[in-house]
Design an enzyme around this catalytic site. Structure first.
Site, PDB file in Angstrom:
ATOM      1  N   LYS A 183      84.959  16.254  -6.100  1.00 53.50           N
ATOM      2  CA  LYS A 183      85.938  15.717  -4.911  1.00 53.50           C
ATOM      3  C   LYS A 183      85.111  15.726  -3.821  1.00 53.50           C
ATOM      4  CE  LYS A 183      88.497  16.226  -2.155  1.00 53.50           C
ATOM      5  NZ  LYS A 183      88.371  15.513  -0.566  1.00 53.50           N
ATOM      6  N   GLU A 259      80.464  28.329   0.039  1.00 53.06           N
ATOM      7  CA  GLU A 259      79.566  28.305   1.088  1.00 53.06           C
ATOM      8  C   GLU A 259      80.288  27.730   2.305  1.00 53.06           C
ATOM      9  OE1 GLU A 259      76.111  25.864  -0.414  1.00 53.06           O
ATOM     10  OE2 GLU A 259      75.478  27.451  -1.625  1.00 53.06           O
ATOM     11  N   CYS A 293      75.837  23.041   8.804  1.00 53.15           N
ATOM     12  CA  CYS A 293      76.312  24.298   8.907  1.00 53.15           C
ATOM     13  C   CYS A 293      75.278  25.556   9.274  1.00 53.15           C
ATOM     14  CB  CYS A 293      76.568  24.725   7.327  1.00 53.15           C
ATOM     15  SG  CYS A 293      75.139  24.645   6.000  1.00 53.15           S
ATOM     16  N   GLU A 395      83.215  28.610  15.547  1.00 51.10           N
ATOM     17  CA  GLU A 395      82.283  27.103  15.015  1.00 51.10           C
ATOM     18  C   GLU A 395      82.812  26.039  15.707  1.00 51.10           C
ATOM     19  OE1 GLU A 395      82.479  25.691  11.060  1.00 51.10           O
ATOM     20  OE2 GLU A 395      80.314  25.782  10.853  1.00 51.10           O
TER      21      GLU A 395
HETATM   22  P1  NAD Z   1      86.750  20.983   5.223  1.00 50.84           P
HETATM   23  O1  NAD Z   1      86.818  22.541   4.677  1.00 50.84           O
HETATM   24  O2  NAD Z   1      87.468  20.370   6.183  1.00 50.84           O
HETATM   25  O3  NAD Z   1      86.575  19.960   3.986  1.00 50.84           O
HETATM   26  C1  NAD Z   1      85.690  20.240   2.813  1.00 50.84           C
HETATM   27  C2  NAD Z   1      86.302  19.539   1.443  1.00 50.84           C
HETATM   28  O4  NAD Z   1      87.391  20.266   1.059  1.00 50.84           O
HETATM   29  C3  NAD Z   1      86.590  18.230   1.827  1.00 50.84           C
HETATM   30  O5  NAD Z   1      86.536  17.506   0.464  1.00 50.84           O
HETATM   31  C4  NAD Z   1      88.173  18.379   1.852  1.00 50.84           C
HETATM   32  O6  NAD Z   1      88.825  17.084   1.393  1.00 50.84           O
HETATM   33  C5  NAD Z   1      88.486  19.603   0.792  1.00 50.84           C
HETATM   34  N1  NAD Z   1      89.727  20.104   1.209  1.00 50.84           N
HETATM   35  C6  NAD Z   1      90.336  20.232   2.514  1.00 50.84           C
HETATM   36  N2  NAD Z   1      91.647  21.293   2.057  1.00 50.84           N
HETATM   37  C7  NAD Z   1      91.469  21.492   0.999  1.00 50.84           C
HETATM   38  C8  NAD Z   1      92.690  22.182   0.063  1.00 50.84           C
HETATM   39  N3  NAD Z   1      93.539  22.765   0.536  1.00 50.84           N
HETATM   40  N4  NAD Z   1      92.196  22.576  -1.408  1.00 50.84           N
HETATM   41  C9  NAD Z   1      91.014  21.681  -2.005  1.00 50.84           C
HETATM   42  N5  NAD Z   1      90.255  20.784  -1.280  1.00 50.84           N
HETATM   43  C10 NAD Z   1      90.546  20.584   0.226  1.00 50.84           C
HETATM   44  O7  NAD Z   1      85.093  21.032   5.642  1.00 50.84           O
HETATM   45  P2  NAD Z   1      84.368  19.634   6.190  1.00 50.84           P
HETATM   46  O8  NAD Z   1      84.940  19.484   7.788  1.00 50.84           O
HETATM   47  O9  NAD Z   1      84.167  18.522   5.378  1.00 50.84           O
HETATM   48  O10 NAD Z   1      82.789  20.408   6.499  1.00 50.84           O
HETATM   49  C11 NAD Z   1      82.574  21.075   7.752  1.00 50.84           C
HETATM   50  C12 NAD Z   1      82.633  22.477   7.402  1.00 50.84           C
HETATM   51  O11 NAD Z   1      81.698  22.831   6.026  1.00 50.84           O
HETATM   52  C13 NAD Z   1      81.970  23.413   8.488  1.00 50.84           C
HETATM   53  O12 NAD Z   1      82.919  24.397   8.547  1.00 50.84           O
HETATM   54  C14 NAD Z   1      80.433  23.738   7.999  1.00 50.84           C
HETATM   55  O13 NAD Z   1      79.978  25.076   8.618  1.00 50.84           O
HETATM   56  C15 NAD Z   1      80.836  23.913   6.383  1.00 50.84           C
HETATM   57  N6  NAD Z   1      79.690  23.877   5.711  1.00 50.84           N
HETATM   58  C16 NAD Z   1      79.041  25.027   5.034  1.00 50.84           C
HETATM   59  C17 NAD Z   1      77.831  24.738   4.427  1.00 50.84           C
HETATM   60  C18 NAD Z   1      77.324  26.006   3.922  1.00 50.84           C
HETATM   61  O14 NAD Z   1      76.256  25.941   3.216  1.00 50.84           O
HETATM   62  N7  NAD Z   1      77.587  27.404   4.162  1.00 50.84           N
HETATM   63  C19 NAD Z   1      76.966  23.778   4.368  1.00 50.84           C
HETATM   64  C20 NAD Z   1      77.941  22.408   4.955  1.00 50.84           C
HETATM   65  C21 NAD Z   1      78.879  22.666   5.547  1.00 50.84           C
END
Ligand code: NAD
Length: 491
Positions: A183, A259, A293, A395
């Site tokens: 997804k 992550e 991240c 963040e």
């Molecule tokens: P997000 O959590 O908003 O979304 C990530 C994914 O989850 C998307 O595909 C979204 O559609 C899906 N999603 C959202 N709600 C959901 C639910 N209830 N059930 C299932 N899927 C759901 O994150 P984002 O805004 O896309 O990315 C930014 C975040 O990601 C930041 O917090 C960043 O730190 C983190 N990040 C972490 C790493 C790491 O390696 N630790 C790497 C990259 C990004």
């Protein structure tokens, strides 16, 4: 113009099947211009069910019967396919994210291919355990361990490094013999679908790699994580989203690998090589407009070099050049969406309201022509806030950093660790003993000494505290992508 006025359509990949044509389509926006790049088919609960069913069937099909060598060759063919279609991936990723071409061509797309090569041989290099024992009747017995694929893996991805982070999960999952339903983020769906074409051309059987597009709650993300046919969920994204996914995974006791977010600290000691520290810190703060991240949002600089460091970073930040992401001289792209722009500018406002000194930036960027509709924001440096302020705890995920002075090693460590997150840290010093001593005390999954974002794919990657669960990378991914079993043989 690179998007064109005639947006294409991005469809779900459900085994070999197509979903029906009357689905709802949502808009995929180019964040640099605000233009619609593509219309994306939103997966229904039935589509997700079809994808999971196809993935389960594929586990038992030809994919499940491949030898490790054959699977390794298949993964290398996928890597070849990404390299052959490098320019297609590059264009799709830039249109979806607005990231500068220099970044996408050096990091995102090459790492997409490198992930498949790195994990291709993975299961072959891991030996099992063996224990001999005496049974109560005095006879001999021995135990050995076996690893089998976990099954159908749900892969939920963010938008900041779409191909890189997705393949970071898909490659080890496939290497271990699993099948996947991906997804992608609703903001950046293009490269996941392109990868399906590469998979087909590489001879990967239908159903091994499936893609369902949509949002999180009430959409494909929720349908997928709730689906009882999913055997494990690997997710990269916000900590709050991780909590929602963990609740969904509790039903059926499915394992998760997470992550999550970060609020990463950088420690700069007075004995560092200042120019090198500044050259890398400017990357650590502003790369991908701060949407990484691992990005540093809190800098602690030892007092004797504090002023020089702030001036040096500001000078480098002023050289950040916003512009056409396809132009090789552009170094600053836009934020991903209007919603994210509102979030980050909200923090810019809070910093000023809290009394921060704005060293540079603090506002949005007014672009002209085709980029006037994009989500552009200034690189920003603050000083003067307390460690308790929201700017220092939450963040932000934008091109911004707060810099504080410190007076001793213990103080720097304590302040760096005063966070609910524990993803990454970096430290700058030329004192070898100090480097090891401080690194050992920082509560983060990864610490860079005199560098930033230098990655060896064999190493464990993940976060402590609220920044994640589990480790991916190298053999560490085996814990999540396989089931470890014991066989006890009485002789
Ligand atoms: P997000 O959590 O908003 O979304 C990530 C994914 O989850 C998307 O595909 C979204 O559609 C899906 N999603 C959202 N709600 C959901 C639910 N209830 N059930 C299932 N899927 C759901 O994150 P984002 O805004 O896309 O990315 C930014 C975040 O990601 C930041 O917090 C960043 O730190 C983190 N990040 C972490 C790493 C790491 O390696 N630790 C790497 C990259 C990004």
């Amino acid at each position: 113009m690179h998007g064109g006025n005639n947006p294409g359509r991005i469809r779900n990949v459900l085994g070999g099947a197509q979903s029906e044509s009357d689905r709802h389509f949502f808009e995929d926006i180019n964040p640099a211009t605000g233009e619609v790049v593509a219309l994306v088919e939103e997966a229904t609960r039935e589509d997700v069910d079809r994808a999971v069913t196809a993935a389960r069937a594929a586990l038992k099909g030809p994919w499940g019967k491949l030898t490790q060598d054959e699977r390794a060759r298949a993964l290398n063919r996928i890597a070849d396919g990404i390299e052959v279609r490098f320019d297609d991936f590059l264009k799709a990723e830039i249109l979806d994210t607005g990231k500068p071409v220099t970044m996408a061509s050096h990091l995102d797309i090459p790492r997409g291919a490198a992930n498949f090569r790195a994990f291709a041989e993975l299961p072959k290099h891991h030996s099992g355990e063996f224990f001999q024992m005496k049974a109560p009747d005095g006879g001999d017995a021995f135990n050995y361990s076996l690893r089998s694929p976990r099954g159908v893996i749900a892969v939920i991805c963010p938008w900041n490094l779409p191909l890189l982070l997705m393949t970071w999960k898909v490659a080890p999952a496939l290497a271990c013999g699993n099948t996947v339903v991906v997804k992608p983020s609703e903001e950046t769906p293009a490269t996941a679908t392109l990868l399906a074409e590469v998979m087909r051309d590489a001879g990967i059987p239908d159903g091994v790699y499936n893609v369902v597009n949509g949002y999180g709650p009430g959409s494909a993300g929720q349908f997928l994580t709730e689906h009882p046919g999913v055997d494990g969920i690997t997710f990269t994204g916000e900590t709050r989203t991780g909590e929602a996914i963990m609740a969904a995974a509790a039903k059926g006791v499915r394992p998760v690998s997470f992550e999550l977010g970060g609020k990463n600290a950088g420690l700069v000691f007075a004995d560092c090589d200042l120019d090198k520290a500044l050259d890398q810190t400017v990357r650590a703060v502003f790369m991908n407009a701060g949407q990484v991240c691992l990005q540093t949002e809190r800098l602690f600089v030892e007092r004797p070099i504090f002023e020089r460091f702030v001036e040096g970073l500001a000078a480098r930040a002023r050289q950040q050049k916003p512009g056409d992401p396809f132009d090789k001289t552009t170094s600053l792209g836009p934020l991903i969406s209007d919603e994210h722009l509102k979030k980050v500018t909200g923090y810019y406002g809070k910093a000023q309201a809290a009394g921060a000194e704005v060293v540079i930036g603090g506002g949005t960027i007014r672009m002209t022509d085709e980029f006037a509709g994009g989500h552009w924001i200034e690189p920003t440096i603050w000083t003067g806030l307390s460690d308790e302020s929201e700017i220092m705890r939450e963040e932000i995920f934008g091109p911004c950093v707060h810099i504080s002075p410190f007076d001793g090693e213990d103080e720097a460590i304590a302040r760096a660790n005063a966070s609910e997150y524990g993803l990454a840290s970096m430290l700058w010093t030329q004192d070898l003993s100090r480097a090891h001593r401080v690194a050992a005390q920082l509560e983060t999954g990864i610490t860079w000494v005199n560098s930033w974002f230098l990655r060896d794919l064999r190493t464990p990657f993940g976060g402590m505290k609220h920044s994640g669960i589990g480790r991916e990378g190298g053999v560490h991914g085996l814990e999540f992508y396989t089931e470890l079993r014991n066989v006890c043989v009485k002789i």
